[in-house]
Design a protein around this motif. Sequence first.
Motif, PDB file in Angstrom:
ATOM      1  N   UNK A   3       0.840  -1.202   0.000  1.00  0.00           N
ATOM      2  CA  UNK A   3       0.000   0.000   0.000  1.00  0.00           C
ATOM      3  C   UNK A   3       0.868   1.241   0.000  1.00  0.00           C
ATOM      4  N   UNK A  58      -5.877   3.757   8.591  1.00  0.00           N
ATOM      5  CA  UNK A  58      -5.540   3.064   7.345  1.00  0.00           C
ATOM      6  C   UNK A  58      -4.073   2.691   7.382  1.00  0.00           C
ATOM      7  N   UNK A  99      -6.459  -3.947   7.027  1.00  0.00           N
ATOM      8  CA  UNK A  99      -5.992  -2.803   6.231  1.00  0.00           C
ATOM      9  C   UNK A  99      -6.558  -1.505   6.769  1.00  0.00           C
ATOM     10  N   UNK A 100      -7.877  -1.499   6.997  1.00  0.00           N
ATOM     11  CA  UNK A 100      -8.557  -0.237   7.289  1.00  0.00           C
ATOM     12  C   UNK A 100      -9.609  -0.439   8.365  1.00  0.00           C
ATOM     13  N   UNK A 114      -8.561   1.347   0.869  1.00  0.00           N
ATOM     14  CA  UNK A 114      -9.704   0.752   1.571  1.00  0.00           C
ATOM     15  C   UNK A 114      -9.565  -0.740   1.732  1.00  0.00           C
TER      16      UNK A 114
END
Lengths: 152, 83
Positions: A51, A82, A93-94, B83
């Motif tokens: 990411x 995040x 992840x979030x 996300x």
Amino acid sequence: MIRVSVQAEDFDTGAEVARLASGGDSVGAVVSFSGVVRGESGGEKLLALQLEHYPGMTERELSRIAAEATARWQLSAVTIIHRVGVLRPKDQIVLVVTASAHRQAAFDGCAFVMDYLKTQAPFWKKETRSSGEYWIEARSSDDEAAARWDAV
Amino acid sequence: MRLLYFAWLRQHVGVSEETVDCPASVETVTQLVQWLAGRGPGYARAFEHPARVRCAVNQTHARPDARVTDADEVAFFPPVTGG
């Protein structure tokens, strides 16, 4: 109260929910959404997910989205966490947590934050699969999910 | 002008950021993209399909007709996938 964090470290969903649940006498509903790394992609086993983000703009966008949700649904608190860096299947992840007096505002506010995060916050995912590395393409279904809030 | 590139745009261009002096004729994001695309093969590849490129000016999402100046921080990136 708005809290935004972009971090490499994992987070404790229970602790974040508990913090908003104890936020004041008016809080009657707390909703959370957690995103986790899937174990497969494109029919292949996913080995890792990288990411990348735009430091500075990411925090600004997340704060703006949280502020918009707070104003629109009179939320008492919003937390957005995040993660960035290299993640593995099943990693979190979030996290989005919303608190309000009644449930519908917390549900809708949480969904709104996720839909806008997915189309506005500057994060990019790159998958490592056995056949190589692939940048994930944005999905038109995410744009449609965000657009539905324009009509509400 | 400070330029930043993310994800596959960064890979094509070869740097994550740079400072450039662009010609006075560059006044909008679209004109900046056209000028950058002529700077070399990596740039040409990065900006080959402008519809696949998103832009932010001073850390705010910007449309192709947005104005840009030497004092701005301009970032180019693919549609976001968080996300």
